[in-house]
Scaffold this motif. Structure first.
Motif, PDB file in Angstrom:
ATOM      1  N   ALA A   1      81.271  34.450 -84.798  1.00  0.00           N
ATOM      2  CA  ALA A   1      82.668  33.985 -84.789  1.00  0.00           C
ATOM      3  C   ALA A   1      83.611  35.065 -85.341  1.00  0.00           C
ATOM      4  N   ILE A   2      83.204  35.749 -86.405  1.00  0.00           N
ATOM      5  CA  ILE A   2      84.129  36.763 -86.944  1.00  0.00           C
ATOM      6  C   ILE A   2      84.143  38.021 -86.056  1.00  0.00           C
TER       7      ILE A   2
ATOM      8  N   LYS B   1      83.879  37.860 -82.813  1.00  0.00           N
ATOM      9  CA  LYS B   1      84.739  37.415 -81.711  1.00  0.00           C
ATOM     10  C   LYS B   1      86.213  37.475 -82.135  1.00  0.00           C
ATOM     11  N   GLU B   2      86.471  36.993 -83.351  1.00  0.00           N
ATOM     12  CA  GLU B   2      87.834  37.013 -83.873  1.00  0.00           C
ATOM     13  C   GLU B   2      88.366  38.449 -83.927  1.00  0.00           C
ATOM     14  N   THR B   3      87.479  39.395 -84.286  1.00  0.00           N
ATOM     15  CA  THR B   3      87.891  40.797 -84.376  1.00  0.00           C
ATOM     16  C   THR B   3      88.075  41.407 -82.983  1.00  0.00           C
TER      17      THR B   3
ATOM     18  N   ASN C   1      79.778  34.630 -76.213  1.00  0.00           N
ATOM     19  CA  ASN C   1      81.108  35.036 -76.689  1.00  0.00           C
ATOM     20  C   ASN C   1      81.534  36.394 -76.149  1.00  0.00           C
TER      21      ASN C   1
ATOM     22  N   GLN D   1      92.171  42.857 -89.759  1.00  0.00           N
ATOM     23  CA  GLN D   1      93.397  42.702 -88.975  1.00  0.00           C
ATOM     24  C   GLN D   1      93.724  43.977 -88.207  1.00  0.00           C
TER      25      GLN D   1
ATOM     26  N   LYS E   1      91.197  44.603 -85.424  1.00  0.00           N
ATOM     27  CA  LYS E   1      91.453  43.648 -84.350  1.00  0.00           C
ATOM     28  C   LYS E   1      92.578  44.158 -83.434  1.00  0.00           C
TER      29      LYS E   1
END
Ligand code: NAG
Ligand code: NAG
Ligand code: NAG
Ligand code: NAG
Ligand code: NAG
Ligand code: NAG
Ligand code: NAG
Length: 496
Positions: free
Chosen positions: A91-92, A94-96, A137, A476, A479
């Motif tokens: 999940a992290i 993917k978030e990145t 993902n 951040q 990303k």
């Protein structure tokens, strides 16, 4: 999307850090196929050290039997608990917005005896689940087969110093290709074998040549695994196989001929030791001649540097489909008087040069990891020139702090600077850098430093059973890089 507030914060640190010297950050967008990723390794994140049939590795053994050898007395028993929290890891990632996740397989989880007589289904299921979650993902797995966590059963048989290690590793690699190869397109056999052979092998300094024997076994094991993949799996699985090598950037201490020659010697001993066999089929000439001459002067009948047979040279030659590089810092090389023959012999004396990091360079919190991102450009050019312009993937780069602060402006600045010099090297020198991998997606067990040094884009709360992952400013920033392929966060952004 990054919030307006985050943008403002980014602007402030960019103003205060990145333009600290005369260097102008590269505004050219990275090509669409450039791969941005993040990395971990099994022992450093998984935990579950004795669960579901996993056996004991050398790191389990050392951290338990000799906790004083770890800076904070800690171990990887739980670490980031990724064995149970792999979905949170994905999940992290993917978030990145990363393209790829570089992780390693624990030999002890898959083959508890060390040998393929018994495959541990629970361990296999764990990695299959992780691979499925990554695929679901849209994240490409980059899998390292062996990342320092030797099964204790094999260490008891002398580990990397036993020539049988070549077969042990080849058998294990074949099991991995067979079990996971449908889902893995990028494989690396070993992580940083130089570190393994210099620091992880319990070395006998008296004999003074064990690191060469270790390297000789690792290289032949790598070649054997590469050829197994080529013969038995490549046609159906269509993946690429390499080996992760680490090096500082080495830069001459001055532009004198002596210091320039010393720099070439350093590169050959530090990187060519492994890279030249893999890309050109044999040890570097300078290693063969210097170690050979010093061995004769010591009264030995043969060189302390072993020789490859012709068949081994053929197997090694071209046994990597890309150049995987870990790099963290830069060092200045200085020519010295050739050290006199003394006992015991050492690799440093064989190399016969020295290097240092000037006091005025910015420190990080770890020794030898001063901040000098500009060194990556000569390093990448050196690789390009010596190994026939390979595709280069940076498989690790990053910087530590000892606080885990969420406002990790120095990490942002370091990643930004490295990527900028990499972009310069691609654009101005035509070097084929195809990807970059941050070490690490999250804070984790940093070997002998325990949890005292933190490299993560995400903070991990090691005091909570939840091992809560919290994004830092660097998460951040990275990303934004993954999304825009642009290093600069301001009104002007990048040019195509
Ligand atoms: C296990 O660790 C202890 C303590 O460091 C060490 O003495 C022993 O040699 C280790 N066992 C193996 C097989 O490496
Ligand atoms: C090396 O491995 C072989 C094969 O497993 C074993 O017979 C031998 O005892 C090992 N050597 C040492 C020094 O442990
Ligand atoms: C190192 O090797 C030497 C020579 O083979 C031997 O005499 C010595 O006992 C070894 N030392 C250790 C700690 O294994
Ligand atoms: C090599 O570089 C160092 C500075 O890093 C300098 O002190 C030394 O004089 C140089 N050596 C030669 C032979 O030029
Ligand atoms: C490795 O392969 C290259 C290209 O085929 C060849 O030129 C070179 O001589 C080989 N190296 C060795 C040590 O055989
Ligand atoms: C880095 O640390 C060393 C040793 O603590 C110190 O002498 C040096 O001044 C520091 N360098 C910088 C640029 O802060
Ligand atoms: C751990 O997570 C659970 C479930 O989200 C939550 O209820 C609990 O409060 C958390 N515990 C801590 C110590 O953060």
């Amino acid at each position: 999307m990054i919030s307006i507030l985050k943008f403002a914060v980014l602007m402030v640190f960019i103003a205060s850090y990145s333009f600290a010297d005369d260097y102008v950050l590269n505004r050219k967008r990275f090509p669409p196929n450039f791969l941005f990723g993040a990395a971990t390794s099994a022992y450093q994140v998984e935990g579950a050290w004795n669960e579901d049939g996993k056996s004991v590795s050398t790191w389990d053994n050392t951290t338990h039997a000799d906790p004083d050898s770890i800076a904070d007395g800690s171990n990887g028993d739980v670490a980031c608990d990724s064995y149970h929290k792999y979905k949170e890891d994905v999940a992290i990632l993917k978030e990145t917005g990363v393209n790829h996740y570089r992780f390693s397989l624990a030999w002890t989880r898959i083959l508890p005896t060390g040998f393929p007589d018994q495959i541990n289904q629970a361990g296999v299921t764990y990695y299959k689940n992780l691979l499925r979650e990554l695929r679901a993902n849209g994240i490409e797995p980059f899998v390292t087969i062996y990342h320092w966590d030797m099964p204790l059963t094999l260490q008891e048989r002398n580990g990397l110093l036993n020539e049988s290690f070549i077969d042990w590793f080849a058998d294990y690699a074949a099991v991995c290709f067979d079990l996971f190869g449908d889902d893995v397109k990028i494989w690396t056999t070993f992580n940083e074998p130089k570190g393994t052979c210099l620091f992880v092998v319990p070395n006998n300094k008296t004999e003074g040549s064990l690191e060469y024997i270790c390297a000789h076994n690792v290289l032949r094991a790598h070649a054997k695994a590469y050829r197994i993949y080529e013969k038995r799996f490549k046609a159906t699985q269509d993946g690429r196989v390499g080996i992760v090598l680490d090096s500082y950037s080495f830069v001459p201490g001055s532009d004198s001929a002596e210091n320039i020659t010393a720099t070439e010697t350093t590169y050959q001993f530090e990187l060519g030791w492994f890279a030249n066999p893999v890309f050109n089929g044999d040890y570097p000439e300078i290693m063969k001649s210097r170690i050979g001459a010093r061995s004769r002067a010591e009264g030995r009948k043969s060189s302390r540097l072993p020789e490859f047979t012709e068949a081994e040279k053929v197997a090694l030659n071209g046994s990597a489909d890309f150049f995987a590089l870990n790099t963290y810092s830069t060092s200045l090389v200085v020519a010295i008087e050739d050290p006199p023959i003394s006992y015991p012999p050492s690799r440093d004396q064989d190399m016969g040069v020295t290097n240092y990091q000037p006091d005025e360079w910015e420190n990080s919190t770890m020794n030898g990891m001063k901040v000098a991102p500009w060194g990556i450009r000569p390093l990448l050019n050196w690789i390009n020139d010596h190994y026939n312009q390979p595709d280069i993937i940076i498989t690790e780069n990053g910087t530590p702090d000892n606080t885990g602060t969420l406002q990790d402006v120095k990490r942002v600045s370091l990643i930004q600077s490295y990527l900028s010099y990499i972009r310069d090297t691609m654009e101005q020198d035509g070097v084929n850098v195809i990807g970059y991998t941050v070490w690490s997606i999250m804070d984790n067990f940093e070997w002998t430093q325990g949890y005292s040094q933190k490299f993560g884009l995400y903070n991990v709360d090691f005091s909570s059973p939840n091992r809560t992952r919290t994004p830092k400013l660097s998460a951040q920033y990275y990303k934004n890089v993954c999304q825009t392929r642009c290093l600069i966060v301001d009104d002007y952004g990048c040019i195509d």
